[in-house]
Design a protein around this motif. Sequence first.
Motif, PDB file in Angstrom:
ATOM      1  N   ALA A  84       0.838  -1.195   0.000  1.00  0.00           N
ATOM      2  CA  ALA A  84       0.000   0.000   0.000  1.00  0.00           C
ATOM      3  C   ALA A  84       0.874   1.246   0.000  1.00  0.00           C
ATOM      4  O   ALA A  84       0.658   2.179  -0.777  1.00  0.00           O
ATOM      5  N   MET A  85       1.912   1.221   0.833  1.00  0.00           N
ATOM      6  CA  MET A  85       2.801   2.369   0.944  1.00  0.00           C
ATOM      7  C   MET A  85       3.517   2.620  -0.383  1.00  0.00           C
ATOM      8  O   MET A  85       3.551   3.746  -0.892  1.00  0.00           O
ATOM      9  N   GLN A  86       4.073   1.526  -0.941  1.00  0.00           N
ATOM     10  CA  GLN A  86       4.824   1.659  -2.192  1.00  0.00           C
ATOM     11  C   GLN A  86       3.935   2.166  -3.316  1.00  0.00           C
ATOM     12  O   GLN A  86       4.356   2.980  -4.131  1.00  0.00           O
ATOM     13  N   SER A  87       2.705   1.668  -3.386  1.00  0.00           N
ATOM     14  CA  SER A  87       1.859   2.064  -4.511  1.00  0.00           C
ATOM     15  C   SER A  87       1.360   3.495  -4.320  1.00  0.00           C
ATOM     16  O   SER A  87       1.169   4.200  -5.305  1.00  0.00           O
ATOM     17  N   SER A  88       1.180   3.904  -3.077  1.00  0.00           N
ATOM     18  CA  SER A  88       0.706   5.279  -2.872  1.00  0.00           C
ATOM     19  C   SER A  88       1.755   6.282  -3.334  1.00  0.00           C
ATOM     20  O   SER A  88       1.434   7.369  -3.811  1.00  0.00           O
ATOM     21  N   TYR A  89       3.003   5.893  -3.221  1.00  0.00           N
ATOM     22  CA  TYR A  89       4.136   6.702  -3.657  1.00  0.00           C
ATOM     23  C   TYR A  89       3.969   7.099  -5.126  1.00  0.00           C
ATOM     24  O   TYR A  89       4.257   8.220  -5.527  1.00  0.00           O
ATOM     25  N   GLN A  90       3.529   6.146  -5.949  1.00  0.00           N
ATOM     26  CA  GLN A  90       3.303   6.422  -7.364  1.00  0.00           C
ATOM     27  C   GLN A  90       1.920   7.027  -7.630  1.00  0.00           C
ATOM     28  O   GLN A  90       1.781   7.993  -8.368  1.00  0.00           O
ATOM     29  N   LEU A  91       0.896   6.409  -6.997  1.00  0.00           N
ATOM     30  CA  LEU A  91      -0.482   6.799  -7.323  1.00  0.00           C
ATOM     31  C   LEU A  91      -0.807   8.209  -6.850  1.00  0.00           C
ATOM     32  O   LEU A  91      -1.636   8.892  -7.463  1.00  0.00           O
ATOM     33  N   ALA A  92      -0.140   8.651  -5.771  1.00  0.00           N
ATOM     34  CA  ALA A  92      -0.429   9.986  -5.232  1.00  0.00           C
ATOM     35  C   ALA A  92      -0.140  11.067  -6.273  1.00  0.00           C
ATOM     36  O   ALA A  92      -0.805  12.105  -6.312  1.00  0.00           O
ATOM     37  N   ARG A  93       0.836  10.820  -7.150  1.00  0.00           N
ATOM     38  CA  ARG A  93       1.203  11.803  -8.160  1.00  0.00           C
ATOM     39  C   ARG A  93       0.059  12.060  -9.147  1.00  0.00           C
ATOM     40  O   ARG A  93      -0.030  13.105  -9.752  1.00  0.00           O
ATOM     41  N   ARG A 120      -7.003   6.280  -4.148  1.00  0.00           N
ATOM     42  CA  ARG A 120      -8.080   5.322  -3.883  1.00  0.00           C
ATOM     43  C   ARG A 120      -7.836   3.989  -4.617  1.00  0.00           C
ATOM     44  O   ARG A 120      -8.360   2.957  -4.232  1.00  0.00           O
ATOM     45  N   TYR A 121      -7.005   4.008  -5.680  1.00  0.00           N
ATOM     46  CA  TYR A 121      -6.744   2.762  -6.414  1.00  0.00           C
ATOM     47  C   TYR A 121      -5.734   1.859  -5.712  1.00  0.00           C
ATOM     48  O   TYR A 121      -5.447   0.770  -6.181  1.00  0.00           O
ATOM     49  N   ILE A 122      -5.188   2.335  -4.582  1.00  0.00           N
ATOM     50  CA  ILE A 122      -4.349   1.450  -3.758  1.00  0.00           C
ATOM     51  C   ILE A 122      -5.136   0.194  -3.409  1.00  0.00           C
ATOM     52  O   ILE A 122      -4.620  -0.928  -3.453  1.00  0.00           O
ATOM     53  N   ALA A 123      -6.405   0.376  -3.088  1.00  0.00           N
ATOM     54  CA  ALA A 123      -7.261  -0.749  -2.710  1.00  0.00           C
ATOM     55  C   ALA A 123      -7.323  -1.788  -3.823  1.00  0.00           C
ATOM     56  O   ALA A 123      -7.168  -2.984  -3.583  1.00  0.00           O
ATOM     57  N   ASN A 124      -7.511  -1.304  -5.069  1.00  0.00           N
ATOM     58  CA  ASN A 124      -7.572  -2.243  -6.195  1.00  0.00           C
ATOM     59  C   ASN A 124      -6.262  -3.008  -6.322  1.00  0.00           C
ATOM     60  O   ASN A 124      -6.242  -4.235  -6.463  1.00  0.00           O
ATOM     61  N   LEU A 125      -5.174  -2.246  -6.252  1.00  0.00           N
ATOM     62  CA  LEU A 125      -3.856  -2.850  -6.470  1.00  0.00           C
ATOM     63  C   LEU A 125      -3.546  -3.908  -5.411  1.00  0.00           C
ATOM     64  O   LEU A 125      -3.178  -5.041  -5.720  1.00  0.00           O
ATOM     65  N   VAL A 126      -3.735  -3.534  -4.144  1.00  0.00           N
ATOM     66  CA  VAL A 126      -3.440  -4.476  -3.061  1.00  0.00           C
ATOM     67  C   VAL A 126      -4.352  -5.693  -3.159  1.00  0.00           C
ATOM     68  O   VAL A 126      -3.905  -6.837  -3.066  1.00  0.00           O
ATOM     69  N   GLY A 127      -5.635  -5.465  -3.382  1.00  0.00           N
ATOM     70  CA  GLY A 127      -6.600  -6.578  -3.416  1.00  0.00           C
ATOM     71  C   GLY A 127      -6.273  -7.568  -4.521  1.00  0.00           C
ATOM     72  O   GLY A 127      -6.160  -8.772  -4.288  1.00  0.00           O
ATOM     73  N   GLY A 140      -3.138  -3.762   3.973  1.00  0.00           N
ATOM     74  CA  GLY A 140      -3.221  -2.616   3.071  1.00  0.00           C
ATOM     75  C   GLY A 140      -4.225  -1.602   3.581  1.00  0.00           C
ATOM     76  O   GLY A 140      -3.972  -0.388   3.590  1.00  0.00           O
ATOM     77  N   PHE A 141      -5.346  -2.137   4.053  1.00  0.00           N
ATOM     78  CA  PHE A 141      -6.423  -1.284   4.576  1.00  0.00           C
ATOM     79  C   PHE A 141      -5.922  -0.470   5.775  1.00  0.00           C
ATOM     80  O   PHE A 141      -6.120   0.752   5.835  1.00  0.00           O
ATOM     81  N   ALA A 142      -5.239  -1.140   6.691  1.00  0.00           N
ATOM     82  CA  ALA A 142      -4.785  -0.474   7.914  1.00  0.00           C
ATOM     83  C   ALA A 142      -3.832   0.664   7.566  1.00  0.00           C
ATOM     84  O   ALA A 142      -3.989   1.786   8.058  1.00  0.00           O
ATOM     85  N   VAL A 181      -2.244   5.760   7.877  1.00  0.00           N
ATOM     86  CA  VAL A 181      -1.092   6.584   7.507  1.00  0.00           C
ATOM     87  C   VAL A 181      -1.426   7.560   6.374  1.00  0.00           C
ATOM     88  O   VAL A 181      -1.125   8.745   6.439  1.00  0.00           O
ATOM     89  N   ILE A 182      -2.054   7.040   5.318  1.00  0.00           N
ATOM     90  CA  ILE A 182      -2.315   7.886   4.156  1.00  0.00           C
ATOM     91  C   ILE A 182      -3.594   8.699   4.356  1.00  0.00           C
ATOM     92  O   ILE A 182      -3.778   9.759   3.752  1.00  0.00           O
ATOM     93  N   GLY A 183      -4.459   8.187   5.188  1.00  0.00           N
ATOM     94  CA  GLY A 183      -5.653   8.950   5.549  1.00  0.00           C
ATOM     95  C   GLY A 183      -6.794   8.842   4.564  1.00  0.00           C
ATOM     96  O   GLY A 183      -7.628   9.731   4.445  1.00  0.00           O
ATOM     97  N   LEU A 184      -6.842   7.713   3.831  1.00  0.00           N
ATOM     98  CA  LEU A 184      -7.963   7.474   2.916  1.00  0.00           C
ATOM     99  C   LEU A 184      -9.178   7.047   3.740  1.00  0.00           C
ATOM    100  O   LEU A 184      -9.039   6.416   4.781  1.00  0.00           O
TER     101      LEU A 184
END
Lengths: 263, 267
Positions: free
Chosen positions: A75-84, A89-96, A174-176, A181-184
């Motif tokens: 989740a952390m790694q993907s948010s690094y890219q997706l945040a840009r 919100r697609y972190i959920a899709n990726l992790v799942g 991923g959810f936690a 941390v990311i505050g979604l």
Amino acid sequence: MTAFVGTTGRLALNSLYAVARVCVLVVDTLQWAFVAPLRGKGLRVRSTIEQFVEIGVNSLPIVLLITFLIGAIMAMQSSYQLARFGATRYIANLVGVAALRELAPLMTAILITGRSGSAITAEIGTMKVAEEIDALEVMGLNPTKFLVVPKFLAMMMAVPCVTVLAMLSMIIGGFALTTVVIGLDASMYIEQTAGALVPKDLVTGMVKSVFFALTISWVGVYRGFQVEGGAEGVGKRTTSSVVTSIFLIIIVDLIFTVLFYFV
Amino acid sequence: MNENATSEPIIQVRDLEVSYGDFKVLKGVSFDVMRGETFVILGGSGCGKSTLLRNLVGLMRPAAGRILINGQDFTAMSDNDRMEIRKRMGMCFQGSALFGSMTVGDNVALPLREHTKLEESTIDIMTKIKLELVGLGGFEGFMPSELSGGMKKRAGLARAMAMDPKMIFYDEPSAGLDPIVAAGLDMLIRKMQSTFNLTSIVVTHEMSSVELIADRVCFLKNGEVVAIGTREEIAASGHPFVQQFMARRPEDEGSDREDYLRSLTGA
């Protein structure tokens, strides 16, 4: 030149011989696991349950902890890219999707290889060195029925069960991280996850986990029966059991990933 | 001499040949074991006696030759028939081969639990009787790792006796034991023999065991039978190897000096 041809030939013959022996082992195991019980030759139910507890239940704490952490890391790694792109919100899709299709089955298989694949090899190897396998045979007890089948059946049941829980744990990880941390928003994460996953993701993961279980049990047993010499032989074969098993798990993973991409 | 011994063969070995790769371990071994006797297979280290034993109990298949047990060809029969014959066999392994994950009692009870439909209470009593028989009464609850070497071998014997076998095989029963414990084990072999009218096949390199237990002796050297017969017949035989073995004279190395030097230099 002749040396080269000779070496190649010997290598080819030896690998063919190994394949043949694995096939004999596989046929023998299937025979004693599924055909013989129907003919009234019995199945060692108690031993199978004990093995299931050892392989499945006892591995849960470490498997769930590690998959939870990997879920968080992903989740952390993907948010690094997706945040840009403002697409956190697609972190959920990726992790799942990654958890179900790939990472949960793979991590479970690798951890169970380390815990139980090695234990199977060491146990059978030690018994072989101490003539205990010979003792079984002389007593008229078939080592396959007595030793291999309970481990094989337990592994076939335990790995898929643990895998399902590992999938869940990874998504929770991923959810936690995403919510804390990311505050979604929590409900949005759950909604996204539910929307992203399709039954095929689960099927892909489960099919893989069944074949991983086959790989771990047969490699473990085969390496165990290969043990020769003393304690040193047990150590060597246990190491090679883990290495071979993880290598084959990756190969099986690749084959099924390609297969499911097209199916 | 053992009064139970008969002249009716129970095991007949004919021209048995076994090899590991290109190396021939047994080169056409033939002998008969009579019902009720104690038959000792004697020979130096590496003469093939353990290999011979492994063939007799069916752990290995010979390259050529036949083994008849009760007149049936043991080498050519189906796995199921072989399993049936094995239930009438007991074997004591060199290192006892007790299952380390089970208690001594469970080790002895295992063949009964697997091959019979006896009540658990009956199995308990039979286990106690067998352990009592080998002088290990009260040790049911111990793990094999908690026993001494001699006790392990006794427990192994109790397990071999669990199914009331007709034949019993011993692989180096006194190896690794001190002379007193070894002699105790030899007496136990003798006792089993006379009480249960067993046929015993003992593989050993100990001359002292031979004197205590043997009805007949088979001398093996380099995979061949060099002498066979009662103790007196063996002692009287003029074979130089037998004489050397009984007098415990070392191998004469002087004659091979040239060969030895050549092997070192590779010339």
